[in-house]
Design a protein around this motif. Structure first.
Motif, PDB file in Angstrom:
ATOM      1  N   ASP A 147      -0.622   6.437  48.985  1.00 37.75           N
ATOM      2  CA  ASP A 147      -1.036   5.602  47.856  1.00 37.75           C
ATOM      3  C   ASP A 147      -0.076   5.756  46.679  1.00 37.75           C
ATOM      4  O   ASP A 147       0.294   4.769  46.015  1.00 37.75           O
ATOM      5  CB  ASP A 147      -2.458   5.970  47.430  1.00 37.75           C
ATOM      6  N   GLN A 150       3.078   3.901  47.394  1.00 39.80           N
ATOM      7  CA  GLN A 150       2.891   2.463  47.253  1.00 39.80           C
ATOM      8  C   GLN A 150       2.918   2.045  45.786  1.00 39.80           C
ATOM      9  O   GLN A 150       3.513   1.030  45.411  1.00 39.80           O
ATOM     10  CB  GLN A 150       1.551   2.053  47.902  1.00 39.80           C
ATOM     11  N   GLU A 151       2.265   2.833  44.915  1.00 37.08           N
ATOM     12  CA  GLU A 151       2.285   2.530  43.486  1.00 37.08           C
ATOM     13  C   GLU A 151       3.695   2.613  42.917  1.00 37.08           C
ATOM     14  O   GLU A 151       4.109   1.773  42.102  1.00 37.08           O
ATOM     15  CB  GLU A 151       1.357   3.495  42.750  1.00 37.08           C
ATOM     16  N   SER A 153       6.487   2.169  44.577  1.00 37.88           N
ATOM     17  CA  SER A 153       7.249   1.035  45.093  1.00 37.88           C
ATOM     18  C   SER A 153       6.937  -0.239  44.327  1.00 37.88           C
ATOM     19  O   SER A 153       7.837  -1.018  43.995  1.00 37.88           O
ATOM     20  CB  SER A 153       6.941   0.856  46.580  1.00 37.88           C
ATOM     21  N   GLU A 154       5.657  -0.463  44.030  1.00 34.27           N
ATOM     22  CA  GLU A 154       5.289  -1.654  43.266  1.00 34.27           C
ATOM     23  C   GLU A 154       5.850  -1.592  41.853  1.00 34.27           C
ATOM     24  O   GLU A 154       6.293  -2.613  41.302  1.00 34.27           O
ATOM     25  CB  GLU A 154       3.769  -1.780  43.234  1.00 34.27           C
ATOM     26  N   ALA A 155       5.829  -0.409  41.229  1.00 29.77           N
ATOM     27  CA  ALA A 155       6.362  -0.274  39.869  1.00 29.77           C
ATOM     28  C   ALA A 155       7.858  -0.526  39.828  1.00 29.77           C
ATOM     29  O   ALA A 155       8.378  -1.156  38.900  1.00 29.77           O
ATOM     30  CB  ALA A 155       6.047   1.123  39.327  1.00 29.77           C
ATOM     31  N   SER A 157       9.630  -2.388  41.964  1.00 33.69           N
ATOM     32  CA  SER A 157       9.956  -3.773  42.286  1.00 33.69           C
ATOM     33  C   SER A 157       9.462  -4.764  41.243  1.00 33.69           C
ATOM     34  O   SER A 157       9.818  -5.942  41.302  1.00 33.69           O
ATOM     35  CB  SER A 157       9.340  -4.126  43.648  1.00 33.69           C
ATOM     36  N   ARG A 158       8.648  -4.322  40.266  1.00 30.53           N
ATOM     37  CA  ARG A 158       8.128  -5.250  39.246  1.00 30.53           C
ATOM     38  C   ARG A 158       9.238  -5.581  38.251  1.00 30.53           C
ATOM     39  O   ARG A 158       9.912  -4.678  37.760  1.00 30.53           O
ATOM     40  CB  ARG A 158       6.937  -4.609  38.525  1.00 30.53           C
TER      41      ARG A 158
END
Length: 228
Positions: A147, A150-151, A153-155, A157-158
């Protein structure tokens, strides 16, 4: 010495070895199967021999026939005795085959159970150093770290700093398009205007031509009236 007597002699001769086997816990399944196969091969050869003898005695009885009735009957008696031996061997072979198959199945089952027990011991040894509670904690940690990854990675790529409102951008785009349209109209000089002056009338030459045509028509009508 016949093969059957050799078999019995061998079995009696091997009594001492069999006793030693029993003292050691009995013969192995593979050894017993091997001996049964040897016995089957010997009896099969005996069958072939008896079948040939039976055929020979039958041919001999046919040869003598009624000419030598005594010799023919003796041949038929020998044939009958050979046939009885052949029947006995058939039964013995069936018994040995059944015993061999049962022993092979028992040996197979024993090997299967032995291997299954070996695998069970190996599995037990592998699980000795495993604690179910530790495994649950480990799986929980793995899920938690997934988890977190994943957070992250999202941060990453934002897009950074892009907090614009899309509706505002569309409204601004419409304004720019309207300004561009008005600018192009100005460059073209605007829409064409309707002329305020009247259009010029027909030229004098055109009026004279028209007047002459009217006069010619009047002359033609007058000539027509005179002719009537």
């Amino acid at each position: 010495m016949s093969k059957i007597s050799k078999l019995f002699k061998g079995s009696s001769g091997s009594s001492s070895s069999s006793k030693s086997h029993r003292s050691r816990g009995g013969p192995s399944a593979q050894e017993a199967i091997h001996r049964l196969r040897e016995t089957e091969e010997m009896l099969t050869k005996k069958q072939e021999y008896l079948e040939k003898r039976i055929e020979q005695e039958l041919m001999l009885a046919k040869k003598h026939g009624t000419k030598n009735k005594r010799a023919a009957l003796q041949a038929l008696k020998r044939k009958k005795r050979l046939e009885q031996q052949l029947t006995q061997i058939d039964g013995t072979l069936s018994t040995i085959e059944f015993q061999r198959e049962a022993l092979e199945n028992s040996h197979t089952n024993t090997e299967v159970l032995k291997n299954m027990g070996f695998a069970a011991k190996a599995m037990k040894h592998v699980h000795e150093n495993m604690d179910v509670d530790k495994i649950d904690d480990l799986m929980h940690d793995i899920t938690e770290q997934q988890d977190v990854a994943q957070e992250i990675s999202e941060a990453i790529s934002r897009p950074f700093g892009e907090t614009f409102d899309e509706d505002e951008l569309l409204a601004e785009l419409e304004e720019l398009e309207q300004e561009g349209l008005e600018e192009s109209m100005k460059n073209m000089g605007g829409l064409p205007t309707v002329p305020s002056t009247k259009l010029p009338s027909a030229r004098p030459s055109q009026r004279a031509t028209t007047k002459k045509r009217v006069e010619d028509d009047d002359d033609m009508r007058m000539l027509a009236s005179w002719a009537t």
